[in-house]
Write a protein that holds these residues in place. Structure first.
Motif, PDB file in Angstrom:
ATOM      1  N   PHE A  18      41.568  49.086  12.402  1.00 58.30           N
ATOM      2  CA  PHE A  18      41.542  48.718  10.983  1.00 58.30           C
ATOM      3  C   PHE A  18      41.041  47.282  10.799  1.00 58.30           C
ATOM      4  O   PHE A  18      40.206  47.014   9.920  1.00 58.30           O
ATOM      5  N   LEU A  19      41.544  46.375  11.616  1.00 53.01           N
ATOM      6  CA  LEU A  19      41.099  44.984  11.540  1.00 53.01           C
ATOM      7  C   LEU A  19      39.616  44.847  11.843  1.00 53.01           C
ATOM      8  O   LEU A  19      38.889  44.112  11.170  1.00 53.01           O
ATOM      9  N   ILE A  20      39.163  45.532  12.877  1.00 50.24           N
ATOM     10  CA  ILE A  20      37.750  45.451  13.284  1.00 50.24           C
ATOM     11  C   ILE A  20      36.835  45.958  12.184  1.00 50.24           C
ATOM     12  O   ILE A  20      35.833  45.323  11.847  1.00 50.24           O
ATOM     13  N   VAL A  21      37.191  47.101  11.617  1.00 47.78           N
ATOM     14  CA  VAL A  21      36.363  47.689  10.552  1.00 47.78           C
ATOM     15  C   VAL A  21      36.352  46.790   9.317  1.00 47.78           C
ATOM     16  O   VAL A  21      35.289  46.495   8.749  1.00 47.78           O
ATOM     17  N   GLY A  22      37.530  46.339   8.900  1.00 44.88           N
ATOM     18  CA  GLY A  22      37.604  45.458   7.731  1.00 44.88           C
ATOM     19  C   GLY A  22      36.850  44.163   7.942  1.00 44.88           C
ATOM     20  O   GLY A  22      36.084  43.722   7.069  1.00 44.88           O
ATOM     21  N   GLY A  23      37.035  43.542   9.100  1.00 47.23           N
ATOM     22  CA  GLY A  23      36.316  42.300   9.410  1.00 47.23           C
ATOM     23  C   GLY A  23      34.827  42.507   9.518  1.00 47.23           C
ATOM     24  O   GLY A  23      34.030  41.668   9.058  1.00 47.23           O
ATOM     25  N   GLY A  24      34.422  43.628  10.082  1.00 49.79           N
ATOM     26  CA  GLY A  24      32.991  43.922  10.217  1.00 49.79           C
ATOM     27  C   GLY A  24      32.298  44.028   8.872  1.00 49.79           C
ATOM     28  O   GLY A  24      31.214  43.472   8.668  1.00 49.79           O
ATOM     29  N   PHE A  25      32.939  44.726   7.929  1.00 47.69           N
ATOM     30  CA  PHE A  25      32.348  44.860   6.589  1.00 47.69           C
ATOM     31  C   PHE A  25      32.273  43.507   5.877  1.00 47.69           C
ATOM     32  O   PHE A  25      31.289  43.212   5.185  1.00 47.69           O
ATOM     33  N   LEU A  26      33.304  42.677   6.023  1.00 44.25           N
ATOM     34  CA  LEU A  26      33.280  41.351   5.395  1.00 44.25           C
ATOM     35  C   LEU A  26      32.144  40.496   5.962  1.00 44.25           C
ATOM     36  O   LEU A  26      31.490  39.746   5.219  1.00 44.25           O
ATOM     37  N   PHE A  51      35.790  31.446   8.169  1.00 45.18           N
ATOM     38  CA  PHE A  51      37.177  31.698   7.772  1.00 45.18           C
ATOM     39  C   PHE A  51      37.578  33.125   8.140  1.00 45.18           C
ATOM     40  O   PHE A  51      38.688  33.355   8.649  1.00 45.18           O
ATOM     41  N   VAL A  52      36.687  34.079   7.895  1.00 49.03           N
ATOM     42  CA  VAL A  52      36.961  35.471   8.257  1.00 49.03           C
ATOM     43  C   VAL A  52      37.166  35.596   9.760  1.00 49.03           C
ATOM     44  O   VAL A  52      38.112  36.248  10.231  1.00 49.03           O
ATOM     45  N   ILE A  53      36.308  34.937  10.527  1.00 44.95           N
ATOM     46  CA  ILE A  53      36.391  35.004  11.996  1.00 44.95           C
ATOM     47  C   ILE A  53      37.712  34.439  12.501  1.00 44.95           C
ATOM     48  O   ILE A  53      38.378  35.047  13.346  1.00 44.95           O
ATOM     49  N   ILE A  54      38.117  33.277  11.982  1.00 44.49           N
ATOM     50  CA  ILE A  54      39.349  32.656  12.486  1.00 44.49           C
ATOM     51  C   ILE A  54      40.580  33.454  12.060  1.00 44.49           C
ATOM     52  O   ILE A  54      41.581  33.533  12.799  1.00 44.49           O
ATOM     53  N   MET A  55      40.514  34.097  10.887  1.00 42.60           N
ATOM     54  CA  MET A  55      41.629  34.950  10.465  1.00 42.60           C
ATOM     55  C   MET A  55      41.704  36.208  11.337  1.00 42.60           C
ATOM     56  O   MET A  55      42.798  36.689  11.664  1.00 42.60           O
ATOM     57  N   LEU A  56      40.551  36.735  11.723  1.00 41.26           N
ATOM     58  CA  LEU A  56      40.530  37.888  12.626  1.00 41.26           C
ATOM     59  C   LEU A  56      41.081  37.507  14.000  1.00 41.26           C
ATOM     60  O   LEU A  56      41.787  38.295  14.643  1.00 41.26           O
ATOM     61  N   ILE A  57      40.755  36.306  14.440  1.00 42.17           N
ATOM     62  CA  ILE A  57      41.273  35.813  15.724  1.00 42.17           C
ATOM     63  C   ILE A  57      42.794  35.690  15.671  1.00 42.17           C
ATOM     64  O   ILE A  57      43.497  36.123  16.589  1.00 42.17           O
ATOM     65  N   GLN A  58      43.293  35.098  14.585  1.00 43.25           N
ATOM     66  CA  GLN A  58      44.741  34.936  14.453  1.00 43.25           C
ATOM     67  C   GLN A  58      45.448  36.280  14.373  1.00 43.25           C
ATOM     68  O   GLN A  58      46.478  36.498  15.034  1.00 43.25           O
ATOM     69  N   ALA A  59      44.890  37.180  13.582  1.00 40.55           N
ATOM     70  CA  ALA A  59      45.485  38.512  13.460  1.00 40.55           C
ATOM     71  C   ALA A  59      45.391  39.286  14.770  1.00 40.55           C
ATOM     72  O   ALA A  59      46.322  39.993  15.154  1.00 40.55           O
ATOM     73  N   GLY A  60      44.268  39.136  15.456  1.00 43.62           N
ATOM     74  CA  GLY A  60      44.101  39.822  16.738  1.00 43.62           C
ATOM     75  C   GLY A  60      44.989  39.253  17.817  1.00 43.62           C
ATOM     76  O   GLY A  60      45.492  39.983  18.675  1.00 43.62           O
ATOM     77  N   GLY A  61      45.211  37.942  17.783  1.00 43.11           N
ATOM     78  CA  GLY A  61      46.055  37.298  18.779  1.00 43.11           C
ATOM     79  C   GLY A  61      47.513  37.679  18.619  1.00 43.11           C
ATOM     80  O   GLY A  61      48.189  38.037  19.583  1.00 43.11           O
ATOM     81  N   LEU A  62      47.998  37.612  17.381  1.00 42.52           N
ATOM     82  CA  LEU A  62      49.390  37.969  17.122  1.00 42.52           C
ATOM     83  C   LEU A  62      49.583  39.473  17.000  1.00 42.52           C
ATOM     84  O   LEU A  62      50.648  39.996  17.302  1.00 42.52           O
ATOM     85  N   GLY A  63      48.543  40.148  16.546  1.00 39.45           N
ATOM     86  CA  GLY A  63      48.652  41.570  16.259  1.00 39.45           C
ATOM     87  C   GLY A  63      48.835  41.771  14.765  1.00 39.45           C
ATOM     88  O   GLY A  63      49.685  41.120  14.142  1.00 39.45           O
ATOM     89  N   PHE A  64      48.044  42.653  14.195  1.00 38.09           N
ATOM     90  CA  PHE A  64      48.094  42.909  12.762  1.00 38.09           C
ATOM     91  C   PHE A  64      49.483  43.377  12.338  1.00 38.09           C
ATOM     92  O   PHE A  64      49.998  43.007  11.281  1.00 38.09           O
ATOM     93  N   LEU A  65      50.111  44.181  13.195  1.00 35.82           N
ATOM     94  CA  LEU A  65      51.434  44.709  12.871  1.00 35.82           C
ATOM     95  C   LEU A  65      52.482  43.606  12.831  1.00 35.82           C
ATOM     96  O   LEU A  65      53.416  43.642  12.014  1.00 35.82           O
ATOM     97  N   THR A  66      52.329  42.611  13.694  1.00 33.42           N
ATOM     98  CA  THR A  66      53.259  41.476  13.686  1.00 33.42           C
ATOM     99  C   THR A  66      53.137  40.704  12.380  1.00 33.42           C
ATOM    100  O   THR A  66      54.143  40.323  11.767  1.00 33.42           O
ATOM    101  N   ILE A  67      51.900  40.474  11.964  1.00 35.21           N
ATOM    102  CA  ILE A  67      51.659  39.719  10.731  1.00 35.21           C
ATOM    103  C   ILE A  67      52.196  40.466   9.516  1.00 35.21           C
ATOM    104  O   ILE A  67      52.830  39.876   8.626  1.00 35.21           O
ATOM    105  N   THR A  68      51.949  41.786   9.457  1.00 36.42           N
ATOM    106  CA  THR A  68      52.456  42.561   8.324  1.00 36.42           C
ATOM    107  C   THR A  68      53.985  42.623   8.339  1.00 36.42           C
ATOM    108  O   THR A  68      54.624  42.617   7.285  1.00 36.42           O
TER     109      THR A  68
END
Length: 450
Positions: free
Chosen positions: A27-35, A81-98
């Protein structure tokens, strides 16, 4: 086909924690890719082709750092900004952030969410998992903030207050998450700061702390004495120390007389560069020397360290330090004709042994297949370049010998799959889409020759 919200909820409840982890990264990859395909994401205002945008998104979410477009010059402020947010979400995990988001708004977390977080962080107990998740978030924010403060000492005098602070936070997050994305431009990484002690030490510390795994710092802080540390913590700290020291010494020796890298540098710079290289190839992706000009010995050493990677429950990739340690302990036990696998006066379960062997076999097999594909698609490249690129991808490292931007579409797609496997984990993916076997019987045991 889902026809109503109730059916969707039922379908969601049937999804296992492992499947949700895999889907969250997708989900993160697809959303980030479109952005990143949007005109606002590029510095020129033009659209980025889908393949390059999704490759960048995959690399960011999988905290790898391989880049087909120069991060510092190609992307706009929004794109960065999109890239660094994807890095942060990917590092922690999207589920952790949510999960953290739900906790902040006072939402009560159900059993499925708790099981999901237990699976995501590889914890053995469900009790205290929400407290552990909260501690991970606060620890991450605190370390990244401290890292940004130190990096501001370097960036503010060079870029001014606003840009310097933004650069500091970008690189602090990228380093702690072991991503390796930088804003230097022209694919130079941190080579301009080879002699900067503050930059080198700060980035190295962020990489090491991020790659240890969140359970290790918490265990060290809680118990204080080595004798009280868990077996996991002892193995992680011991293995990391050995790999870092051996890597430093070998890089120093291999590059000491290399005229293309360190020959003409002072002894202080040589020590700093060798230490940085030993740290960064453990899945971080930054570099302060020209990797393509390194000796073959250094390239081979880098490949080995990239394949090992960091430690479990961390932002790092690779087969993990614990896997390497267990494989070594298995070998020692066989040589000494021991029936048990032991370390630090503790016995290691055969379940852990089986996982370590499985991870090695799957990672090696995936790397072999990827190398075959790239060797066919990039026939003009040397095998060293191809092997380096593939291991960098599956170890989610991001180091390259300079071939990433010129790769064919087939090679880019292959590396995207390999990066995803390396970040999510081979076992997680296999468990997510395999049915558990419940046998009521056992076959007769028979020996084979080895």
């Amino acid at each position: 086909m889902v026809k109503s919200p109730k059916e969707f909820i039922k379908l969601f409840l049937k999804i296992s924690p492992s499947q949700l982890i895999v889907l969250s990264f997708l989900f993160l990859i697809v959303g980030g890719g479109f952005l990143l395909t949007l005109p606002i994401s590029s510095a020129t205002g033009g659209r980025t082709c889908m393949l390059d945008a999704f490759f960048t998104s995959t690399s960011a979410v999988c905290v790898t750092g391989l880049a087909v477009r120069d991060t510092g010059t190609y992307w706009s402020s929004f794109g960065k900004f999109v890239i660094i947010m994807l890095i942060q979400a990917g590092g922690l995990g999207f589920l952790t952030i949510t999960t953290i988001g739900a906790m902040l708004i006072g939402k009560k977390l159900n059993l499925k969410t708790r099981l999901l977080m237990q699976e995501a962080w590889g914890q053995n107990r469900l009790q205290g998992i929400i407290k552990f998740t909260r501690a991970i978030f606060l620890f991450t924010v605190g370390v990244e903030f401290l890292g940004a403060l130190l990096l501001s000492i370097v960036f503010i005098p060079e870029y001014g207050l606003k840009k310097g602070v933004l650069y500091a936070f970008f690189h602090a997050i990228s380093a702690f998450c072991n991503a390796g994305f930088d804003l230097s431009g022209e694919f130079r990484s941190l080579s301009l700061y080879r002699m900067n002690v503050v930059m080198n030490i700060t980035i190295m510390l962020l990489i090491i702390v991020g790659g240890l795994g969140f359970t290790v710092p918490f265990d060290v802080w809680k118990n204080r004495k080595v004798s009280r540390f868990s077996l996991h913590t002892k193995i992680v700290l011991f293995t990391n120390t050995i790999l870092l020291l051996v890597g430093f010494v070998l890089f120093f020796l291999f590059e000491y007389t290399n005229s293309a890298t360190l020959l003409h540098e002072g002894i202080g710079t040589k020590v700093l560069a060798a230490a940085f290289q030993s740290v960064t190839c453990r899945t971080a992706g930054f570099n302060t020397i020209d990797l393509a000009q390194m000796t073959n010995s250094s390239k081979l050493l880098t490949i080995f360290l990239m394949f090992v990677g960091g430690s479990p429950a961390s932002t790092a990739g690779g087969i993990k330090t614990t896997t390497l340690a267990i494989l070594f302990l298995i070998t020692r036990a066989v040589i000494q004709n021991k029936k048990e696998i032991e370390a630090f006066h503790r016995r290691i379960s055969f379940k852990s042994v089986n996982k370590a062997i499985t991870i090695l076999v799957i990672a090696a097999s995936a790397s072999f297949i990827a190398c075959m594909i790239l060797a066919t698609a990039e026939s003009h490249q040397s095998f060293m370049n191809i092997l380096f690129e593939v291991i960098s991808a599956i170890g989610t490292v991001g180091l390259t010998l300079g071939i990433t931007p010129s790769l064919t579409a087939v090679s880019k797609l292959t590396l995207m799959v390999i990066m995803f496997i390396g970040r999510v984990g081979t076992l997680t993916i296999l468990i997510a889409f395999s049915e558990p076997e419940d046998k009521k019987y056992k076959y007769v045991e028979e020996k084979i020759m080895i």
